[in-house]
Write a protein that holds these residues in place. Structure first.
Motif, PDB file in Angstrom:
ATOM      1  N   GLU A  31      -0.029  -2.591  10.422  1.00 55.21           N
ATOM      2  CA  GLU A  31       0.735  -1.720  11.306  1.00 55.21           C
ATOM      3  C   GLU A  31       1.237  -2.479  12.535  1.00 55.21           C
ATOM      4  O   GLU A  31       2.319  -2.221  13.033  1.00 55.21           O
ATOM      5  CB  GLU A  31      -0.106  -0.521  11.743  1.00 55.21           C
ATOM      6  N   TYR A  32       0.437  -3.422  13.025  1.00 52.29           N
ATOM      7  CA  TYR A  32       0.859  -4.188  14.202  1.00 52.29           C
ATOM      8  C   TYR A  32       2.029  -5.115  13.885  1.00 52.29           C
ATOM      9  O   TYR A  32       2.878  -5.366  14.729  1.00 52.29           O
ATOM     10  CB  TYR A  32      -0.297  -5.024  14.752  1.00 52.29           C
ATOM     11  N   THR A  33       2.059  -5.654  12.679  1.00 50.46           N
ATOM     12  CA  THR A  33       3.072  -6.663  12.335  1.00 50.46           C
ATOM     13  C   THR A  33       4.179  -6.121  11.439  1.00 50.46           C
ATOM     14  O   THR A  33       4.999  -6.890  10.961  1.00 50.46           O
ATOM     15  CB  THR A  33       2.397  -7.851  11.620  1.00 50.46           C
ATOM     16  N   ARG A  34       4.216  -4.819  11.248  1.00 48.34           N
ATOM     17  CA  ARG A  34       5.162  -4.217  10.306  1.00 48.34           C
ATOM     18  C   ARG A  34       6.613  -4.339  10.752  1.00 48.34           C
ATOM     19  O   ARG A  34       7.507  -4.574   9.953  1.00 48.34           O
ATOM     20  CB  ARG A  34       4.795  -2.743  10.117  1.00 48.34           C
TER      21      ARG A  34
ATOM     22  N   ASN B 171       9.174  -3.659   4.798  1.00 48.19           N
ATOM     23  CA  ASN B 171       7.847  -3.601   5.417  1.00 48.19           C
ATOM     24  C   ASN B 171       7.338  -2.166   5.512  1.00 48.19           C
ATOM     25  O   ASN B 171       6.156  -1.906   5.268  1.00 48.19           O
ATOM     26  CB  ASN B 171       7.878  -4.243   6.804  1.00 48.19           C
ATOM     27  N   ASP B 172       8.223  -1.228   5.860  1.00 51.41           N
ATOM     28  CA  ASP B 172       7.823   0.182   5.921  1.00 51.41           C
ATOM     29  C   ASP B 172       7.377   0.690   4.554  1.00 51.41           C
ATOM     30  O   ASP B 172       6.353   1.367   4.430  1.00 51.41           O
ATOM     31  CB  ASP B 172       8.977   1.052   6.437  1.00 51.41           C
ATOM     32  N   THR B 173       8.143   0.363   3.536  1.00 49.90           N
ATOM     33  CA  THR B 173       7.814   0.806   2.184  1.00 49.90           C
ATOM     34  C   THR B 173       6.506   0.187   1.701  1.00 49.90           C
ATOM     35  O   THR B 173       5.651   0.884   1.142  1.00 49.90           O
ATOM     36  CB  THR B 173       8.954   0.452   1.207  1.00 49.90           C
ATOM     37  N   ALA B 174       6.338  -1.096   1.932  1.00 54.77           N
ATOM     38  CA  ALA B 174       5.112  -1.771   1.515  1.00 54.77           C
ATOM     39  C   ALA B 174       3.905  -1.230   2.277  1.00 54.77           C
ATOM     40  O   ALA B 174       2.845  -0.992   1.683  1.00 54.77           O
ATOM     41  CB  ALA B 174       5.243  -3.276   1.733  1.00 54.77           C
ATOM     42  N   ALA B 175       4.050  -0.995   3.572  1.00 50.07           N
ATOM     43  CA  ALA B 175       2.942  -0.461   4.370  1.00 50.07           C
ATOM     44  C   ALA B 175       2.572   0.941   3.898  1.00 50.07           C
ATOM     45  O   ALA B 175       1.383   1.276   3.790  1.00 50.07           O
ATOM     46  CB  ALA B 175       3.317  -0.446   5.847  1.00 50.07           C
ATOM     47  N   ARG B 176       3.575   1.769   3.604  1.00 56.18           N
ATOM     48  CA  ARG B 176       3.303   3.118   3.111  1.00 56.18           C
ATOM     49  C   ARG B 176       2.593   3.067   1.768  1.00 56.18           C
ATOM     50  O   ARG B 176       1.629   3.802   1.526  1.00 56.18           O
ATOM     51  CB  ARG B 176       4.607   3.914   3.021  1.00 56.18           C
ATOM     52  N   ALA B 177       3.020   2.172   0.884  1.00 50.97           N
ATOM     53  CA  ALA B 177       2.382   2.033  -0.425  1.00 50.97           C
ATOM     54  C   ALA B 177       0.934   1.575  -0.275  1.00 50.97           C
ATOM     55  O   ALA B 177       0.035   2.094  -0.955  1.00 50.97           O
ATOM     56  CB  ALA B 177       3.160   1.040  -1.286  1.00 50.97           C
TER      57      ALA B 177
ATOM     58  N   ARG C   7      -9.285  -2.942   8.179  1.00 53.40           N
ATOM     59  CA  ARG C   7      -8.845  -3.859   9.233  1.00 53.40           C
ATOM     60  C   ARG C   7      -7.475  -4.442   8.900  1.00 53.40           C
ATOM     61  O   ARG C   7      -6.599  -4.553   9.753  1.00 53.40           O
ATOM     62  CB  ARG C   7      -9.865  -4.978   9.417  1.00 53.40           C
ATOM     63  N   VAL C   8      -7.276  -4.770   7.624  1.00 55.53           N
ATOM     64  CA  VAL C   8      -5.992  -5.332   7.195  1.00 55.53           C
ATOM     65  C   VAL C   8      -4.884  -4.290   7.330  1.00 55.53           C
ATOM     66  O   VAL C   8      -3.755  -4.614   7.740  1.00 55.53           O
ATOM     67  CB  VAL C   8      -6.097  -5.870   5.752  1.00 55.53           C
TER      68      VAL C   8
END
Length: 127
Positions: free
Chosen positions: A45-48, A92-98, A39-40
């Motif tokens: 993805e919504y707030t990235r 944000n993209d890098t953190a989300a991918r990680a 869920r997180v």
């Protein structure tokens, strides 16, 4: 000679095969922590993406004047704000991918652990 395929029989056979394979696999139901993690990740993805250009609108004449002034200020500060927003979006993209990679690795390790538990249970004699 008929070249027709019995779709219903093929689907029934596939379903039976899937059920048999599921019965052989260990239980891989997600735990509450894993459901929360998923869920997180979806929320991430919504707030990235950060936007520096939210719409400015006003309902009353005073709000419309303030919105217009803010639009003008934004336009003149774009050179200053846009690089910061781009840096934040890149982070944000890098953190989300990680985080997505860590979640995938967690799922793989969980599946491996379940397989090892099943293998251990098969090798131990029942008492």
């Amino acid at each position: 000679m008929s070249d027709e395929i019995d779709v219903a029989a093929t689907l029934a056979a596939l379903r039976a095969e899937v059920r048999a394979q599921r019965a052989r696999l260990p239980n891989l139901e997600p735990t509450p922590a894993e459901r929360e993690l998923q869920r997180v990740v979806e929320e991430l993805e919504y707030t990235r993406v950060v936007s520096a250009h939210w719409p400015l609108e006003g309902r009353t004449p005073l709000e419309k004047i303030i919105a217009f002034i803010n639009k003008v200020v934004r336009r003149y500060l774009r050179w200053y704000i846009n690089p910061i927003v781009e840096q934040q979006n890149a982070f944000n993209d890098t953190a989300a991918r990680a985080i997505r990679l860590l979640v995938a690795e967690n799922a793989a390790l969980r599946a491996e652990l379940a397989a090892l538990h099943a293998q251990l249970q098969q090798s131990q004699p029942l008492s």
